[in-house]
Design an enzyme around this catalytic site. Structure first.
Site, PDB file in Angstrom:
ATOM      1  N   ASP A  15      88.755  63.865  17.298  1.00 37.33           N
ATOM      2  CA  ASP A  15      88.360  63.642  18.696  1.00 37.33           C
ATOM      3  C   ASP A  15      89.313  64.371  19.637  1.00 37.33           C
ATOM      4  O   ASP A  15      88.888  64.956  20.631  1.00 37.33           O
ATOM      5  CB  ASP A  15      88.382  62.151  19.039  1.00 37.33           C
ATOM      6  CG  ASP A  15      87.323  61.370  18.296  1.00 37.33           C
ATOM      7  OD1 ASP A  15      86.634  61.962  17.447  1.00 37.33           O
ATOM      8  OD2 ASP A  15      87.186  60.165  18.563  1.00 37.33           O
ATOM      9  N   THR A 129      86.278  50.577  19.675  1.00 38.99           N
ATOM     10  CA  THR A 129      85.475  50.861  18.478  1.00 38.99           C
ATOM     11  C   THR A 129      84.461  49.774  18.141  1.00 38.99           C
ATOM     12  O   THR A 129      84.684  48.590  18.446  1.00 38.99           O
ATOM     13  CB  THR A 129      86.411  51.030  17.262  1.00 38.99           C
ATOM     14  OG1 THR A 129      85.633  50.945  16.058  1.00 38.99           O
ATOM     15  CG2 THR A 129      87.456  49.931  17.187  1.00 38.99           C
ATOM     16  N   GLU A 131      84.172  48.619  15.353  1.00 38.20           N
ATOM     17  CA  GLU A 131      84.810  47.706  14.403  1.00 38.20           C
ATOM     18  C   GLU A 131      85.229  46.402  15.090  1.00 38.20           C
ATOM     19  O   GLU A 131      85.513  45.408  14.431  1.00 38.20           O
ATOM     20  CB  GLU A 131      86.037  48.364  13.759  1.00 38.20           C
ATOM     21  CG  GLU A 131      85.695  49.418  12.721  1.00 38.20           C
ATOM     22  CD  GLU A 131      84.914  48.867  11.538  1.00 38.20           C
ATOM     23  OE1 GLU A 131      85.400  47.949  10.870  1.00 38.20           O
ATOM     24  OE2 GLU A 131      83.788  49.367  11.292  1.00 38.20           O
ATOM     25  N   TYR A 153      92.738  46.372  11.645  1.00 40.76           N
ATOM     26  CA  TYR A 153      92.409  47.470  12.555  1.00 40.76           C
ATOM     27  C   TYR A 153      91.512  46.972  13.699  1.00 40.76           C
ATOM     28  O   TYR A 153      91.767  47.238  14.878  1.00 40.76           O
ATOM     29  CB  TYR A 153      91.708  48.591  11.771  1.00 40.76           C
ATOM     30  CG  TYR A 153      91.079  49.639  12.650  1.00 40.76           C
ATOM     31  CD1 TYR A 153      91.855  50.578  13.311  1.00 40.76           C
ATOM     32  CD2 TYR A 153      89.690  49.673  12.829  1.00 40.76           C
ATOM     33  CE1 TYR A 153      91.270  51.542  14.132  1.00 40.76           C
ATOM     34  CE2 TYR A 153      89.101  50.629  13.648  1.00 40.76           C
ATOM     35  CZ  TYR A 153      89.895  51.553  14.298  1.00 40.76           C
ATOM     36  OH  TYR A 153      89.325  52.492  15.109  1.00 40.76           O
ATOM     37  N   LYS A 157      92.362  46.770  17.683  1.00 40.17           N
ATOM     38  CA  LYS A 157      91.540  47.456  18.681  1.00 40.17           C
ATOM     39  C   LYS A 157      91.042  46.478  19.760  1.00 40.17           C
ATOM     40  O   LYS A 157      90.892  46.856  20.923  1.00 40.17           O
ATOM     41  CB  LYS A 157      90.357  48.155  18.005  1.00 40.17           C
ATOM     42  CG  LYS A 157      90.746  49.495  17.379  1.00 40.17           C
ATOM     43  CD  LYS A 157      90.974  50.556  18.450  1.00 40.17           C
ATOM     44  CE  LYS A 157      91.219  51.935  17.884  1.00 40.17           C
ATOM     45  NZ  LYS A 157      91.489  52.943  18.921  1.00 40.17           N
TER      46      LYS A 157
END
Ligand code: GDD
Length: 342
Positions: A15, A129, A131, A153, A157
């Site tokens: 990205d 995200t 997630e 993770y 986030k």
């Protein structure tokens, strides 16, 4: 007119590289933060995107972030830096939290202190995200969907996302968050499933490998093209008011679909002889269908994905065949362990 200036953390990731190219094409001065003294990925960025100015720094090191802001004096900061491989976060939850969660807070605080009361001087983008949705509460997922992360993770986030929202609300920062569903490209690290498949298929096609070991073939994701997703990031920071946006294609596919398209590209219509289901790569429990509703991004930002799933997979297979033959322009390899500082 003085060019706009941007600072990107995570410049060495897919990205970061696509965003740097986009901003340079728009006439920005682009600075990128890289972690470590001899980061091999920094050499790749220097070679492929020579217009970028690299600064050393680390999301876990507040003074280095302050220094990066002083040197770059950015109008826009894009926080793409994170430890981003979900499996890795289970083995390394603390460092994941330090980089992916506390790192966001460090950067927000660095910006607040740097701007000395005029927090709107710098616009901030946080890469959140899908997630974060984890044990999904509704489908498709949108900005208001309840967050129920299921990995260190995802938890990290959520912290970064909520901190971004809080700094916007409490301090009046122009801080936006993109809730990014999976996005891929030939620059994707080979540990992620799309690249693992396209690279494996290319190697099978060229006789360099005879099988592909994968985890759960029924897992489903909403996969888009990374180049489209960095465009959404930029659009968010051009709005008068900051906000949160889901960035997704709205279409979900399984790993089996991925295999169908990738193998078809090399003329193989029955991939079963080549694919081995291997418990080593299986994640449990994983019954959720991640698929995003990007209505807000479409209506407010005017954002649309330009490459569909088959187009994306074909693009990646073609790149990997060329790369494995030694004729690709840019080797995105050598990533190894996720890079925590950048
Ligand atoms: N990596 C991997 N390797 N994944 C596999 C495999 C395998 O051999 N076999 C099946 N999968 C399944 C995983 O279980 C998961 O359901 C899906 O493929 C995608 O896995 P990844 O490509 O590793 O990505 P991710 O969904 O865990 O996370 C990525 O996308 C998120 C959303 O944008 C990462 O980029 C995250 O950092 C990002 O937040």
């Amino acid at each position: 007119m003085t060019p706009k200036r941007a600072l990107i953390t995570g410049i060495t990731g897919q990205d970061g590289m696509y965003l740097a190219e986009l901003l340079l094409a728009k006439g920005y001065d682009v600075h990128g933060l890289v972690h470590g003294e001899h980061n091999p990925q920094a050499d790749l960025v220097r070679r492929v995107i020579p217009g970028v100015r690299l600064l050393t720094g680390d999301l876990t090191d507040l003074p280095s972030l302050m220094r990066a802001l002083t040197v770059s004096e950015p109008h826009e900061v894009y926080n793409l830096g994170a430890i981003s491989f979900v499996q890795f976060s289970w083995e390394n939850p603390l460092i994941t939290t330090e980089v992916t969660a506390v790192g966001v807070l460090n950067l927000l605080e660095a910006i607040r202190m740097h701007c000395e009361g005029d927090v709107r001087r710098i616009r901030f983008f946080q890469a959140s995200t899908s997630e974060m949705f984890g044990r999904v509460q509704e489908s498709p997922q949108r900005e208001t969907t309840y967050l129920a992360p299921r990995s260190p993770y995802g938890v990290a986030k959520v912290f970064g996302h909520q901190m971004t929202v809080n700094y916007r609300q409490k301090h009046g920062m122009h801080a936006s968050s993109g809730i990014l569903f999976n996005h891929e490209s030939p620059r994707r690290g080979p540990e992620f499933v799309t690249r693992k498949v396209t690279r494996g298929v290319a190697r099978i096609h060229l006789g360099l490998q005879d099988s592909l070991h994968l985890g759960n073939l029924d897992a489903r994701r909403d996969w888009g093209f990374a180049g489209d997703y960095v465009h959404a990031m930029w659009l968010m920071l051009q709005q008068d008011e900051p906000d949160d946006y889901v960035v997704a294609t709205g279409v979900s596919h399984s790993i089996r679909d991925l295999l169908d398209v990738a193998f078809a590209r090399i003329g193989v219509h029955d991939w079963t002889p080549y694919v081995v289901e291997d418990a080593e790569f299986a994640r449990t429990p994983e019954k959720n269908v991640l698929v995003g509703d990007a209505t807000r991004a479409r209506e407010v930002l005017g954002w649309e994905p330009t490459i569909d799933f088959a187009g994306l997979v074909n693009l990646m297979v073609d790149h990997d065949v060329a790369e494995q033959q030694g004729s690709a322009h840019e080797p995105p390899e050598g990533r190894g362990r996720p890079d925590p500082g950048a």
